[in-house]
Each structure stands twice: as C-alpha cells, then as structure tokens.
Write a protein that holds these residues in place. Structure first.
Motif, PDB file in Angstrom:
ATOM      1  N   VAL A 141       9.872  -3.007 -19.836  1.00  0.00           N
ATOM      2  CA  VAL A 141      10.744  -3.824 -18.989  1.00  0.00           C
ATOM      3  C   VAL A 141      11.079  -3.065 -17.706  1.00  0.00           C
ATOM      4  O   VAL A 141      12.193  -3.136 -17.208  1.00  0.00           O
ATOM      5  N   CYS A 142      10.093  -2.375 -17.159  1.00  0.00           N
ATOM      6  CA  CYS A 142      10.349  -1.514 -16.006  1.00  0.00           C
ATOM      7  C   CYS A 142      10.395  -2.264 -14.675  1.00  0.00           C
ATOM      8  O   CYS A 142      10.828  -1.700 -13.683  1.00  0.00           O
ATOM      9  N   ASP A 143       9.951  -3.496 -14.613  1.00  0.00           N
ATOM     10  CA  ASP A 143       9.939  -4.293 -13.379  1.00  0.00           C
ATOM     11  C   ASP A 143       9.148  -3.614 -12.264  1.00  0.00           C
ATOM     12  O   ASP A 143       9.525  -3.633 -11.099  1.00  0.00           O
ATOM     13  N   ARG A 144       8.051  -3.015 -12.617  1.00  0.00           N
ATOM     14  CA  ARG A 144       7.197  -2.304 -11.665  1.00  0.00           C
ATOM     15  C   ARG A 144       6.689  -3.239 -10.565  1.00  0.00           C
ATOM     16  O   ARG A 144       6.708  -2.877  -9.394  1.00  0.00           O
ATOM     17  N   ASP A 145       6.243  -4.435 -10.948  1.00  0.00           N
ATOM     18  CA  ASP A 145       5.701  -5.376  -9.969  1.00  0.00           C
ATOM     19  C   ASP A 145       6.756  -5.810  -8.952  1.00  0.00           C
ATOM     20  O   ASP A 145       6.478  -5.910  -7.762  1.00  0.00           O
ATOM     21  N   ARG A 146       7.956  -6.074  -9.431  1.00  0.00           N
ATOM     22  CA  ARG A 146       9.042  -6.482  -8.531  1.00  0.00           C
ATOM     23  C   ARG A 146       9.412  -5.332  -7.595  1.00  0.00           C
ATOM     24  O   ARG A 146       9.696  -5.540  -6.421  1.00  0.00           O
ATOM     25  N   LEU A 147       9.361  -4.110  -8.114  1.00  0.00           N
ATOM     26  CA  LEU A 147       9.648  -2.938  -7.298  1.00  0.00           C
ATOM     27  C   LEU A 147       8.609  -2.767  -6.200  1.00  0.00           C
ATOM     28  O   LEU A 147       8.945  -2.482  -5.049  1.00  0.00           O
ATOM     29  N   LEU A 148       7.342  -2.981  -6.531  1.00  0.00           N
ATOM     30  CA  LEU A 148       6.271  -2.861  -5.542  1.00  0.00           C
ATOM     31  C   LEU A 148       6.311  -3.986  -4.506  1.00  0.00           C
ATOM     32  O   LEU A 148       5.919  -3.792  -3.359  1.00  0.00           O
ATOM     33  N   ALA A 149       6.804  -5.155  -4.904  1.00  0.00           N
ATOM     34  CA  ALA A 149       6.852  -6.300  -4.002  1.00  0.00           C
ATOM     35  C   ALA A 149       7.955  -6.176  -2.950  1.00  0.00           C
ATOM     36  O   ALA A 149       7.840  -6.734  -1.862  1.00  0.00           O
ATOM     37  N   ASP A 150       9.002  -5.444  -3.254  1.00  0.00           N
ATOM     38  CA  ASP A 150      10.129  -5.299  -2.334  1.00  0.00           C
ATOM     39  C   ASP A 150       9.874  -4.120  -1.396  1.00  0.00           C
ATOM     40  O   ASP A 150       9.814  -2.971  -1.835  1.00  0.00           O
ATOM     41  N   PRO A 151       9.726  -4.374  -0.090  1.00  0.00           N
ATOM     42  CA  PRO A 151       9.429  -3.281   0.840  1.00  0.00           C
ATOM     43  C   PRO A 151      10.589  -2.294   1.021  1.00  0.00           C
ATOM     44  O   PRO A 151      10.376  -1.170   1.432  1.00  0.00           O
ATOM     45  N   ALA A 152      11.800  -2.686   0.684  1.00  0.00           N
ATOM     46  CA  ALA A 152      12.958  -1.817   0.858  1.00  0.00           C
ATOM     47  C   ALA A 152      13.276  -0.995  -0.395  1.00  0.00           C
ATOM     48  O   ALA A 152      14.244  -0.239  -0.410  1.00  0.00           O
ATOM     49  N   SER A 153      12.478  -1.117  -1.433  1.00  0.00           N
ATOM     50  CA  SER A 153      12.791  -0.441  -2.690  1.00  0.00           C
ATOM     51  C   SER A 153      12.390   1.031  -2.657  1.00  0.00           C
ATOM     52  O   SER A 153      11.538   1.458  -1.888  1.00  0.00           O
ATOM     53  N   ASP A 154      13.026   1.797  -3.517  1.00  0.00           N
ATOM     54  CA  ASP A 154      12.768   3.227  -3.652  1.00  0.00           C
ATOM     55  C   ASP A 154      11.630   3.413  -4.653  1.00  0.00           C
ATOM     56  O   ASP A 154      11.788   3.133  -5.839  1.00  0.00           O
ATOM     57  N   LEU A 155      10.483   3.864  -4.195  1.00  0.00           N
ATOM     58  CA  LEU A 155       9.291   3.983  -5.038  1.00  0.00           C
ATOM     59  C   LEU A 155       9.102   5.370  -5.626  1.00  0.00           C
ATOM     60  O   LEU A 155       8.082   5.635  -6.261  1.00  0.00           O
ATOM     61  N   ARG A 156      10.081   6.255  -5.455  1.00  0.00           N
ATOM     62  CA  ARG A 156       9.914   7.627  -5.939  1.00  0.00           C
ATOM     63  C   ARG A 156       9.623   7.703  -7.429  1.00  0.00           C
ATOM     64  O   ARG A 156       8.835   8.525  -7.868  1.00  0.00           O
ATOM     65  N   VAL A 157      10.252   6.829  -8.219  1.00  0.00           N
ATOM     66  CA  VAL A 157      10.071   6.881  -9.666  1.00  0.00           C
ATOM     67  C   VAL A 157       8.628   6.575 -10.067  1.00  0.00           C
ATOM     68  O   VAL A 157       8.149   7.052 -11.091  1.00  0.00           O
ATOM     69  N   LEU A 158       7.916   5.817  -9.253  1.00  0.00           N
ATOM     70  CA  LEU A 158       6.523   5.485  -9.566  1.00  0.00           C
ATOM     71  C   LEU A 158       5.587   6.667  -9.351  1.00  0.00           C
ATOM     72  O   LEU A 158       4.436   6.630  -9.789  1.00  0.00           O
ATOM     73  N   ASN A 197       0.844  -1.182   0.000  1.00  0.00           N
ATOM     74  CA  ASN A 197       0.000   0.000   0.000  1.00  0.00           C
ATOM     75  C   ASN A 197       0.884   1.238   0.000  1.00  0.00           C
ATOM     76  O   ASN A 197       1.751   1.393   0.848  1.00  0.00           O
ATOM     77  N   VAL A 198       0.629   2.138  -0.958  1.00  0.00           N
ATOM     78  CA  VAL A 198       1.371   3.389  -1.019  1.00  0.00           C
ATOM     79  C   VAL A 198       0.405   4.536  -0.810  1.00  0.00           C
ATOM     80  O   VAL A 198      -0.768   4.452  -1.165  1.00  0.00           O
ATOM     81  N   SER A 199       0.897   5.621  -0.223  1.00  0.00           N
ATOM     82  CA  SER A 199       0.036   6.738   0.132  1.00  0.00           C
ATOM     83  C   SER A 199      -0.042   7.812  -0.946  1.00  0.00           C
ATOM     84  O   SER A 199      -0.613   8.857  -0.717  1.00  0.00           O
ATOM     85  N   PHE A 200       0.533   7.560  -2.102  1.00  0.00           N
ATOM     86  CA  PHE A 200       0.500   8.536  -3.181  1.00  0.00           C
ATOM     87  C   PHE A 200       0.105   7.827  -4.472  1.00  0.00           C
ATOM     88  O   PHE A 200       0.266   6.617  -4.597  1.00  0.00           O
ATOM     89  N   PRO A 201      -0.440   8.564  -5.446  1.00  0.00           N
ATOM     90  CA  PRO A 201      -0.795   7.926  -6.718  1.00  0.00           C
ATOM     91  C   PRO A 201       0.465   7.462  -7.444  1.00  0.00           C
ATOM     92  O   PRO A 201       1.473   8.171  -7.457  1.00  0.00           O
ATOM     93  N   ILE A 202       0.392   6.260  -8.031  1.00  0.00           N
ATOM     94  CA  ILE A 202       1.548   5.724  -8.750  1.00  0.00           C
ATOM     95  C   ILE A 202       1.183   5.495 -10.208  1.00  0.00           C
ATOM     96  O   ILE A 202       0.014   5.445 -10.583  1.00  0.00           O
ATOM     97  N   ARG A 203       2.203   5.356 -11.012  1.00  0.00           N
ATOM     98  CA  ARG A 203       2.042   5.161 -12.445  1.00  0.00           C
ATOM     99  C   ARG A 203       1.311   3.847 -12.704  1.00  0.00           C
ATOM    100  O   ARG A 203       1.573   2.835 -12.054  1.00  0.00           O
ATOM    101  N   GLN A 204       0.407   3.869 -13.679  1.00  0.00           N
ATOM    102  CA  GLN A 204      -0.309   2.653 -14.047  1.00  0.00           C
ATOM    103  C   GLN A 204       0.638   1.666 -14.697  1.00  0.00           C
ATOM    104  O   GLN A 204       1.633   2.039 -15.305  1.00  0.00           O
ATOM    105  N   GLU A 205       0.281   0.422 -14.592  1.00  0.00           N
ATOM    106  CA  GLU A 205       1.099  -0.637 -15.155  1.00  0.00           C
ATOM    107  C   GLU A 205       1.070  -0.587 -16.674  1.00  0.00           C
ATOM    108  O   GLU A 205       0.042  -0.326 -17.284  1.00  0.00           O
TER     109      GLU A 205
END
Length: 133
Positions: free
Chosen positions: A17-34, A2-10
């Motif tokens: 080849v952005c690996d968006r799903d893998r980025l969302l699955a990792d709790p330690a990842s940097d989500l700023r780009v989304l 769950n993120v508290s800001f709107p993120i880019r659609q899949e």
C-alpha cells in the motif's frame, strides 16, 4: 515522470500500500524514499544490524532522514524494559515507503540491539532521571 536516479521497482499488485504510482504522478512530491532500491535496502539493513554505539544509531537515523526522508522513532517503553523487545521502533507514515521496508528496518535495528546490548543500555540511560548527576 522521468527521474535521474534508479528507483525502487513496483510491488506486485495488492501486495503493498505504498502508493508509488500516485507519488510518481505528483510533480511536487518528495521522491527520496524511492531511492531505496532492494539492493540499497539490503545494504542499509546490514548496516543497521552492525551498529557500534548509540551515537552510531543516532547518526544513522539522521542520515536516513536526510537522504530518504524516513523518520525513525526509537523510544523505550514507559513500563519496565527487560529485553530489546521493550523498545518501541516506529517509522512515520510516508507515501512510497514499502510495507516490507516498514518491517525490515525495525527488525534490523532490533538485531543490532541483540548484537550490542550496550546500545540498549545507553538508550535507556538517555531517559534516566539520574544520568546528569
């Protein structure tokens, strides 16, 4: 996750080849780009197309890196530069960065260079051996 800001659609399957799903699955990842939604990307592209000076470009590079984590390298070619096409604009690899965004940001900067050629001259002058004399 769950993120508290709107993120880019899949992106459509197989289109990116952005690996968006893998980025969302990792709790330690940097989500700023989304945070760069399609609407925000349009605003950013419009802003990059309307650069006013080299200082404005450098400030935008800093803000893009601070807010989205996207690092943009803008370097003149080692050979002779006759047009803005002779300037290399590269984005560092970043998980979650869409393929279309990787192409649209450098293209917008080039259009900004075409609109204001004095930015290209100032960029070339940064690397000039005689600029400090």
């Amino acid at each position: 996750m769950n993120v508290s800001f709107p993120i880019r659609q899949e992106c459509p399957p197989g289109a990116c080849v952005c690996d968006r799903d893998r980025l969302l699955a990792d709790p330690a990842s940097d989500l700023r780009v989304l945070r760069l939604t399609k609407e925000e990307e349009k605003r950013l592209v419009a802003r990059l197309e309307n650069l006013s000076s080299l200082q404005d470009l450098r400030a935008m590079q800093g803000r893009i890196q601070a807010q989205l984590g996207i690092v943009i390298h803008i370097v003149p070619s080692d050979n002779e530069v006759r047009t803005s096409r002779g300037i290399s604009i590269q984005l560092e690899e970043l998980p979650g960065l869409c393929r279309k965004t990787r192409a649209s940001l450098p293209a917008a900067i080039r259009r900004g260079f075409d609109n204001r050629p004095e930015i290209v001259y100032a960029l070339l002058n940064e690397r000039d051996l005689l600029s400090g004399t």
